[in-house]
Design a protein around this motif. Sequence first.
Motif, PDB file in Angstrom:
ATOM      1  N   ILE A  66       0.863  -1.178   0.000  1.00 35.03           N
ATOM      2  CA  ILE A  66       0.000   0.000   0.000  1.00 35.03           C
ATOM      3  C   ILE A  66       0.900   1.227   0.000  1.00 35.03           C
ATOM      4  CG2 ILE A  66      -1.768   1.291   1.243  1.00 35.03           C
ATOM      5  CD1 ILE A  66      -2.529  -1.361   2.634  1.00 35.03           C
ATOM      6  N   VAL A  67       0.703   2.105  -0.986  1.00 33.50           N
ATOM      7  CA  VAL A  67       1.511   3.316  -1.092  1.00 33.50           C
ATOM      8  C   VAL A  67       0.569   4.512  -1.162  1.00 33.50           C
ATOM      9  CG1 VAL A  67       3.184   4.587  -2.477  1.00 33.50           C
ATOM     10  CG2 VAL A  67       3.346   2.083  -2.310  1.00 33.50           C
ATOM     11  N   VAL A  68       0.757   5.453  -0.256  1.00 31.48           N
ATOM     12  CA  VAL A  68      -0.068   6.658  -0.223  1.00 31.48           C
ATOM     13  C   VAL A  68       0.729   7.813  -0.828  1.00 31.48           C
ATOM     14  CG1 VAL A  68      -1.415   8.218   1.225  1.00 31.48           C
ATOM     15  CG2 VAL A  68      -1.160   5.807   1.885  1.00 31.48           C
ATOM     16  N   THR A 124       6.079  -0.952  -9.043  1.00 28.08           N
ATOM     17  CA  THR A 124       4.864  -0.162  -8.886  1.00 28.08           C
ATOM     18  C   THR A 124       3.636  -0.871  -9.455  1.00 28.08           C
ATOM     19  OG1 THR A 124       5.350   1.048 -10.945  1.00 28.08           O
ATOM     20  CG2 THR A 124       6.106   2.026  -8.858  1.00 28.08           C
ATOM     21  N   ASP A 125       3.834  -1.807 -10.362  1.00 27.96           N
ATOM     22  CA  ASP A 125       2.708  -2.576 -10.893  1.00 27.96           C
ATOM     23  C   ASP A 125       2.125  -3.514  -9.840  1.00 27.96           C
ATOM     24  OD1 ASP A 125       2.892  -1.400 -13.386  1.00 27.96           O
ATOM     25  OD2 ASP A 125       4.225  -2.959 -14.177  1.00 27.96           O
ATOM     26  N   SER A 126       2.867  -3.742  -8.773  1.00 25.43           N
ATOM     27  CA  SER A 126       2.414  -4.630  -7.703  1.00 25.43           C
ATOM     28  C   SER A 126       2.043  -3.849  -6.446  1.00 25.43           C
ATOM     29  CB  SER A 126       3.504  -5.660  -7.378  1.00 25.43           C
ATOM     30  OG  SER A 126       3.796  -6.457  -8.506  1.00 25.43           O
ATOM     31  N   CYS A 127       1.800  -2.566  -6.595  1.00 18.39           N
ATOM     32  CA  CYS A 127       1.415  -1.725  -5.462  1.00 18.39           C
ATOM     33  C   CYS A 127      -0.039  -1.275  -5.607  1.00 18.39           C
ATOM     34  CB  CYS A 127       2.303  -0.482  -5.392  1.00 18.39           C
ATOM     35  SG  CYS A 127       4.046  -0.793  -5.036  1.00 18.39           S
ATOM     36  N   ILE A 128      -0.673  -1.021  -4.486  1.00 17.81           N
ATOM     37  CA  ILE A 128      -1.978  -0.366  -4.454  1.00 17.81           C
ATOM     38  C   ILE A 128      -1.746   1.078  -4.028  1.00 17.81           C
ATOM     39  CG2 ILE A 128      -4.262  -0.279  -3.400  1.00 17.81           C
ATOM     40  CD1 ILE A 128      -4.036  -3.268  -2.892  1.00 17.81           C
ATOM     41  N   PHE A 129      -2.090   2.021  -4.889  1.00 16.64           N
ATOM     42  CA  PHE A 129      -1.848   3.425  -4.605  1.00 16.64           C
ATOM     43  C   PHE A 129      -3.132   4.093  -4.109  1.00 16.64           C
ATOM     44  CE2 PHE A 129       1.589   2.362  -7.491  1.00 16.64           C
ATOM     45  CZ  PHE A 129       2.670   3.018  -6.915  1.00 16.64           C
ATOM     46  N   ASN A 200       1.300  10.446 -12.313  1.00 17.08           N
ATOM     47  CA  ASN A 200       0.600  10.399 -13.597  1.00 17.08           C
ATOM     48  C   ASN A 200       0.677   9.037 -14.283  1.00 17.08           C
ATOM     49  OD1 ASN A 200      -0.221  13.121 -13.480  1.00 17.08           O
ATOM     50  ND2 ASN A 200       1.718  13.826 -14.342  1.00 17.08           N
ATOM     51  N   SER A 201       1.454   8.118 -13.713  1.00 21.70           N
ATOM     52  CA  SER A 201       1.634   6.826 -14.368  1.00 21.70           C
ATOM     53  C   SER A 201       0.916   5.674 -13.671  1.00 21.70           C
ATOM     54  CB  SER A 201       3.144   6.481 -14.427  1.00 21.70           C
ATOM     55  OG  SER A 201       3.658   6.217 -13.131  1.00 21.70           O
ATOM     56  N   VAL A 202       0.281   5.936 -12.515  1.00 21.31           N
ATOM     57  CA  VAL A 202      -0.334   4.844 -11.764  1.00 21.31           C
ATOM     58  C   VAL A 202      -1.841   5.088 -11.621  1.00 21.31           C
ATOM     59  CG1 VAL A 202       1.795   4.421 -10.494  1.00 21.31           C
ATOM     60  CG2 VAL A 202       0.048   5.905  -9.486  1.00 21.31           C
TER      61      VAL A 202
END
Length: 208
Positions: A66-68, A124-129, A200-202
């Motif tokens: 989880i990334v905020v 980042t493809d394996s993160c929840i933003f 802008n990429s996620v």
Amino acid sequence: MIIDAGFFRQWSDKGHVYGQCMTKSDTDLAYVNIPKNASSWTKPNLLDWGWEYYNYHEDQIDKTFIVVLRDPVERWISGIAEYLTLYHPNFKLHEFEALDLIFERVSFDDHTDRQVNFIHGLDTDSCIFLWCDQRYRHNFSALLEEHRMMNQYYKYDYQHISENNEHRKKFKGIFTREILNPRYMQLVQQYFKPDYQLINSVNFYGSR
């Protein structure tokens, strides 16, 4: 994961080391701590569930992170106010061209550093933003409920709000005003260009 030790620990004297995160054995989630992104609100709520502190650069953590993320300028204003409150509460900003020096350097500690540095090395493809705004509490609560962690965190107020500290409130007001100077705004936005590229990429969970 190989990482330069100087980069890894550059803010250790301020209490933060890159890679700090939280998780527990019975969940497939981990949370990355990025200062000034509601971390002081989030960490106690995860401690409620028995989550513990780790460092993904040092510990083997094969989970969804989880990334905020937060608007870089908004976060920086809050961050520089925090930095000055903690380390230089009586600093006179209008002496010796102090404002020019601050805006030209931009980053002074973990509160004012680029957000991308706190997730260095993660896929980042394996993160929840999640986006840090007025909807964050609701989105965070909904995400935990999806992972069988029922809660009412959306009712809990944020911590370390600027209005609760006179120094922090004063500094935040100064930089909210001064950053309207186009030159100052350009310096800050240019420094945080990698953050804008990431944002802008996620895709973000819930509403933004």
